[in-house]
Scaffold this motif. Structure first.
Motif, mmCIF file in Angstrom:
data_model
loop_
_atom_site.group_PDB
_atom_site.id
_atom_site.type_symbol
_atom_site.label_atom_id
_atom_site.label_comp_id
_atom_site.label_asym_id
_atom_site.label_seq_id
_atom_site.Cartn_x
_atom_site.Cartn_y
_atom_site.Cartn_z
ATOM 1 N N HIS A 47 0.865 -1.227 0.077
ATOM 2 C CA HIS A 47 0.022 0.044 0.028
ATOM 3 C C HIS A 47 0.803 1.143 -0.137
ATOM 4 C CE1 HIS A 47 -4.021 -1.937 0.896
ATOM 5 N NE2 HIS A 47 -3.067 -3.028 1.247
ATOM 6 N N LEU A 48 1.067 2.166 -1.101
ATOM 7 C CA LEU A 48 1.480 3.128 -0.974
ATOM 8 C C LEU A 48 0.416 4.347 -1.037
ATOM 9 C CD1 LEU A 48 3.885 2.426 -3.915
ATOM 10 C CD2 LEU A 48 4.420 2.214 -1.705
ATOM 11 N N GLY A 49 0.209 4.763 0.226
ATOM 12 C CA GLY A 49 -0.744 5.693 0.364
ATOM 13 C C GLY A 49 -2.017 5.263 0.249
ATOM 14 N N GLU A 50 -2.963 5.502 -0.602
ATOM 15 C CA GLU A 50 -4.322 4.999 -1.103
ATOM 16 C C GLU A 50 -3.959 3.921 -2.458
ATOM 17 O OE1 GLU A 50 -7.098 7.985 -1.943
ATOM 18 O OE2 GLU A 50 -7.116 8.806 0.120
ATOM 19 N N ARG A 51 -2.879 3.993 -2.987
ATOM 20 C CA ARG A 51 -2.779 3.121 -4.048
ATOM 21 C C ARG A 51 -2.181 1.540 -3.561
ATOM 22 N NH1 ARG A 51 -1.923 4.110 -9.456
ATOM 23 N NH2 ARG A 51 -0.780 2.664 -10.722
ATOM 24 N N ARG A 52 -2.803 0.555 -4.159
ATOM 25 C CA ARG A 52 -2.553 -0.670 -4.006
ATOM 26 C C ARG A 52 -1.654 -1.127 -5.039
ATOM 27 N NH1 ARG A 52 -5.835 -4.212 -4.673
ATOM 28 N NH2 ARG A 52 -5.111 -5.759 -3.075
ATOM 29 N N VAL A 53 -0.394 -1.876 -5.049
ATOM 30 C CA VAL A 53 0.393 -2.641 -5.495
ATOM 31 C C VAL A 53 0.569 -3.822 -5.381
ATOM 32 C CG1 VAL A 53 2.758 -2.400 -6.520
ATOM 33 C CG2 VAL A 53 1.777 -0.389 -5.637
ATOM 34 N N PRO A 54 -0.168 -4.658 -6.316
ATOM 35 C CA PRO A 54 -0.175 -6.139 -5.946
ATOM 36 C C PRO A 54 0.850 -6.996 -6.463
ATOM 37 C CG PRO A 54 -1.697 -5.642 -7.979
ATOM 38 C CD PRO A 54 -1.335 -4.414 -7.356
ATOM 39 N N VAL A 55 1.246 -8.042 -6.024
ATOM 40 C CA VAL A 55 2.302 -8.945 -6.726
ATOM 41 C C VAL A 55 1.986 -9.128 -8.259
ATOM 42 C CG1 VAL A 55 3.556 -10.951 -6.541
ATOM 43 C CG2 VAL A 55 2.727 -9.918 -4.427
ATOM 44 N N PRO A 56 3.000 -8.810 -9.111
ATOM 45 C CA PRO A 56 2.522 -8.936 -10.544
ATOM 46 C C PRO A 56 2.713 -10.610 -10.850
ATOM 47 C CG PRO A 56 4.964 -8.344 -10.080
ATOM 48 C CD PRO A 56 4.325 -8.052 -8.880
ATOM 49 N N SER A 57 1.717 -10.840 -11.696
ATOM 50 C CA SER A 57 1.714 -12.166 -12.061
ATOM 51 C C SER A 57 2.728 -12.944 -12.909
ATOM 52 C CB SER A 57 0.440 -12.309 -13.184
ATOM 53 O OG SER A 57 0.412 -11.471 -14.261
ATOM 54 N N SER A 58 3.959 -11.819 -13.250
ATOM 55 C CA SER A 58 5.040 -12.301 -13.969
ATOM 56 C C SER A 58 5.900 -13.011 -13.159
ATOM 57 C CB SER A 58 5.716 -11.039 -14.808
ATOM 58 O OG SER A 58 6.108 -10.180 -13.406
ATOM 59 N N VAL A 59 5.834 -12.974 -11.819
ATOM 60 C CA VAL A 59 6.633 -13.990 -11.040
ATOM 61 C C VAL A 59 6.241 -15.010 -10.737
ATOM 62 C CG1 VAL A 59 7.165 -11.527 -9.914
ATOM 63 C CG2 VAL A 59 5.853 -12.951 -8.710
ATOM 64 N N SER A 60 7.276 -15.866 -10.213
ATOM 65 C CA SER A 60 6.840 -17.293 -9.977
ATOM 66 C C SER A 60 6.091 -17.492 -8.892
ATOM 67 C CB SER A 60 8.182 -18.100 -9.829
ATOM 68 O OG SER A 60 9.040 -17.723 -8.827
ATOM 69 N N PRO A 61 5.292 -18.491 -8.804
ATOM 70 C CA PRO A 61 4.531 -18.986 -7.658
ATOM 71 C C PRO A 61 5.426 -18.951 -6.270
ATOM 72 C CG PRO A 61 4.100 -20.585 -9.310
ATOM 73 C CD PRO A 61 5.166 -19.765 -9.810
ATOM 74 N N GLU A 62 6.645 -19.234 -6.338
ATOM 75 C CA GLU A 62 7.545 -19.208 -5.301
ATOM 76 C C GLU A 62 7.867 -17.819 -4.763
ATOM 77 O OE1 GLU A 62 9.109 -23.139 -7.561
ATOM 78 O OE2 GLU A 62 7.980 -20.971 -8.150
ATOM 79 N N ALA A 63 8.052 -16.854 -5.765
ATOM 80 C CA ALA A 63 8.184 -15.517 -5.407
ATOM 81 C C ALA A 63 7.044 -14.930 -4.743
ATOM 82 C CB ALA A 63 8.740 -15.097 -6.487
ATOM 83 N N GLN A 64 5.849 -15.393 -5.335
ATOM 84 C CA GLN A 64 4.678 -14.876 -4.959
ATOM 85 C C GLN A 64 4.431 -15.005 -3.346
ATOM 86 O OE1 GLN A 64 1.058 -15.646 -7.172
ATOM 87 N NE2 GLN A 64 2.189 -15.513 -9.055
ATOM 88 N N ALA A 65 4.912 -16.386 -3.039
ATOM 89 C CA ALA A 65 4.936 -16.725 -1.473
ATOM 90 C C ALA A 65 6.055 -15.975 -0.777
ATOM 91 C CB ALA A 65 4.938 -18.121 -1.317
ATOM 92 N N TYR A 66 7.080 -15.640 -1.396
ATOM 93 C CA TYR A 66 8.243 -15.116 -0.761
ATOM 94 C C TYR A 66 7.717 -13.643 -0.574
ATOM 95 C CZ TYR A 66 12.844 -12.541 -0.707
ATOM 96 O OH TYR A 66 13.597 -11.603 -0.341
ATOM 97 N N LEU A 67 7.290 -13.058 -1.564
ATOM 98 C CA LEU A 67 6.836 -11.613 -1.235
ATOM 99 C C LEU A 67 5.689 -11.508 -0.033
ATOM 100 C CD1 LEU A 67 6.811 -10.584 -5.153
ATOM 101 C CD2 LEU A 67 8.440 -9.727 -3.302
ATOM 102 N N ALA A 68 4.978 -12.561 0.181
ATOM 103 C CA ALA A 68 3.808 -12.432 1.097
ATOM 104 C C ALA A 68 4.430 -12.676 2.410
ATOM 105 C CB ALA A 68 2.908 -13.130 0.720
#
Length: 330
Positions: free
Chosen positions: A12-33
């Protein structure tokens, strides 16, 4: 915390949400969370990173052990010109490359990371090249130029043993800055032959302006995706400088004559506070007519390759290995 992180890694950058991009691997998605540095609560206010050395040491050692499990190597601690180092070689002797060496300077904001070998282990295993990890002195107890003095002392030894054309330098974060600083120091002060290549990862070319992304994401790589209040990283830089002028061309190579700078590889990620710094240094090298390339990983934070199991990390180590083999004549 100025930049909250959702359980799925959305920032969350102020009111803006920046989701994890779909370009990253499933492992990276878990890592980023997640917080790969454990569940210990983080300070609500900025604290000097060096006060966390004891708390962070087990994480560095855990990374060393995990790296060695994935990439079999032999490790020998030794003193080189009075500097504590670790010599890392491929476990299988028939895979070892004679006559070549890479010097690695670990990350840690110039104030933590002693004995961290996580960058050197994969490279030694993948390339067969001997990697010497330089355990340089840390600030604030040993401000500039102590760490750089240690790097130069080890380089001098390797210059006699291997020759400049057979030496490469590389490092992440503080280690990446030190790698660039070493080149200019060798050129301007030591008048010694320059290494064959340099890798500078999650790092830039000056210590006085980290650029736009520093103001978007805090430099919080050692806490995974957790954020510390803006300005936390500046105390480490101040400790390292110890009163030295950050615009000195040795401290900030971006301000130096780059016309002789060796072939270079830079890397960063779009969630790395030092993406702008890396990009700006890459452009400075290209303006000087130098052979320089940069890899930018979508969604990845500061020094994501410390997370060894990510496909993005495996890919990056493979890219590094190709770079070193090419420029060391293998």
């Amino acid at each position: 915390m100025p930049y909250p992180i959702d359980p799925d890694g959305t920032v969350h950058l102020g009111e803006r949400r920046v989701p994890v991009p779909s370009s990253v691997s499933p492992e990276a998605q878990a890592y980023l969370a997640s917080n790969p540095w454990g569940d210990a609560p983080l300070p609500e206010e900025p604290v000097p990173m060096w006060t966390l050395r004891d708390a962070m040491a087990p994480a560095f050692e855990g990374l060393n052990q995990h790296a060695q499990a994935l990439y079999p190597v032999d490790i020998q601690e030794e003193q080189i010109n009075g500097v504590r180092c670790h010599r890392i070689q491929a476990a299988e002797e028939d895979r070892r490359v004679a006559g070549k060496v890479l010097l690695n300077m670990h990350g840690g904001g110039f104030v933590v990371g002693s004995g961290a070998l996580v960058e050197g282990i994969p490279i030694a295993a993948l390339t067969g090249i001997t990697v010497i990890c330089v355990d340089y002195r840390l600030a604030p107890e040993n401000p500039y130029p102590a760490a750089l003095d240690d790097v130069i002392a080890v380089y001098r030894h390797c210059l006699e043993e291997f020759g400049a054309g057979n030496i490469g330098l590389f490092g992440s974060s503080a280690g990446g800055f030190l790698s660039g600083q070493a080149v200019i120091r060798l050129q301007q002060v030591e008048a010694l032959p320059l290494p064959a290549c340099v890798g500078m990862y999650s790092a830039g070319g000056n210590l006085f302006d980290f650029g736009d992304t520093r103001n978007i994401f805090t430099l919080s790589g050692f806490y995974g995706q957790e954020s510390l209040p803006l300005g936390h990283e500046l105390s480490e830089v101040t400790a390292y400088l110890g009163g030295a002028d950050p615009r000195d061309p040795i401290i900030s190579p971006e301000t130096a004559d780059l016309s002789q700078f060796p072939p270079s590889l830079l890397a960063s990620g779009t969630r790395d506070a030092l993406l702008s710094a890396a990009s700006n240094f890459h452009r400075a090298l290209r303006r000087a007519g130098r052979d320089a390339d940069i890899l930018v990983y979508d969604g990845m934070p500061h020094s994501h390759w410390y997370a060894l199991d990510l496909p993005e990390s495996r890919e990056f180590y493979a890219f590094q290995a190709d770079f070193y083999r090419q420029h060391l004549g293998l």
